[in-house]
Design a protein around this motif. Structure first.
Motif: not given
Lengths: 165, 106
Positions: A44-45, A47-49, A51-52, A55-56, A59, A125, A130
């Motif tokens: 995710x990092x 892909x420059x996401x 926030x996710x 959160x991933x 969570x 991201x 978002x």
């Protein structure tokens, strides 16, 4: 550089996912699953996401895995108590999983051809972007998910009670 | 991070997610411990999440990442309820082996 990071994270994710399946001790399975989740967060990092990714980790590695470890600890399952399946069942399971993988890879082989590359919106991201989308377009599902959490909490408490009068 | 899209094709992410999903399916078929089966279901959910994020990034559409956010919320609720059910099963049968739970089989 990005390519090698991708390969490393993919290798780590697949290897530790396999170790989740084959390791005998459930506690080891949980620990390998945490490694898999961190590898996915690294993707995710990549892909420059961002926030996710945050959160991933919060969570999954923070809440869900602690819950799993807690249940394993409460049930005292850390010894290898699992009776073995027969050789044929394991063989059939491996063949089935491999065949499913072949079918899925064959079906999805041409999927990337009509994907547009190098689009401008590469900062989608980030939290700012978002959050704007989430609270403008998806505000109602966001509120509904809070009701889902409430009902899940009530359900878990009800299931966990000893005797229901 | 523009050079990721240029250097890593979307196809690689499709392959990676497919492999992770199939490892999850393999774990569900392979193991008898209900907790490990539950973990493999989490693995399948994560494979789908990864693919959704990849599509979202490569197509420049933020909706995919919002969907992943909601999937994470549903997965957290699912784990809470599922582990509570598992605790009740253990309390009643003193085991988490799924082969003892075949009352609905025939």
């Amino acid at each position: 550089m990005v390519q090698y990071t991708f390969y490393f994270l993919s290798f780590l994710a697949i290897l530790s996912a396999l170790m989740v399946v084959v390791s005998k001790n459930p506690v080891h399975s949980v620990l390998y699953l945490i490694i898999t989740f961190f590898a996915i967060a690294g993707h995710y990092v990549l892909m420059n996401a961002q926030f996710l990714a945050a959160v991933h980790i919060i969570v999954y590695a923070g809440a869900i895995m602690v819950l799993f470890l807690y249940v394993i600890m409460m049930l005292n399952l850390n010894a290898d108590v699992e009776p073995h399946k027969s050789k044929w069942l394991k063989f059939a399971a491996t063949i089935t999983g491999g065949l499913l993988m072949i079918v899925l890879i064959g079906a999805l082989r041409n999927v990337s051809e009509n994907a547009a590359a190098g689009l401008p919106g590469n900062d989608i991201g980030l939290v700012k972007n978002l959050g704007r989308v989430l609270f403008n377009d998806y505000a109602l599902p966001f509120e509904v998910s809070s009701i889902l959490f409430l009902s899940a909490m009530v359900g878990a408490v009800m299931l966990g009670k000893k005797e229901i009068k | 991070m523009n050079h990721l899209i240029q250097q890593v094709p979307l196809h690689y992410y499709v392959l990676l997610s497919t492999m992770l999903f199939c490892i999850g399916v393999l774990g569900v078929l392979f193991r008898r411990n209900a907790i490990v089966i539950f973990m493999c279901i989490e693995l399948m959910l994560n494979a789908v999440n990864l693919l959704l994020v990849a599509f979202s990034v490569y197509h420049g559409d933020a909706a995919g990442q919002i969907f992943v956010f909601f999937i994470m919320a549903v997965a957290a609720a699912e784990v809470a309820v599922g582990l509570a059910i598992l605790m009740m099963i253990y309390r009643n049968t003193k085991s988490v082996d799924i082969n003892f739970l075949d009352k609905l089989k025939w």
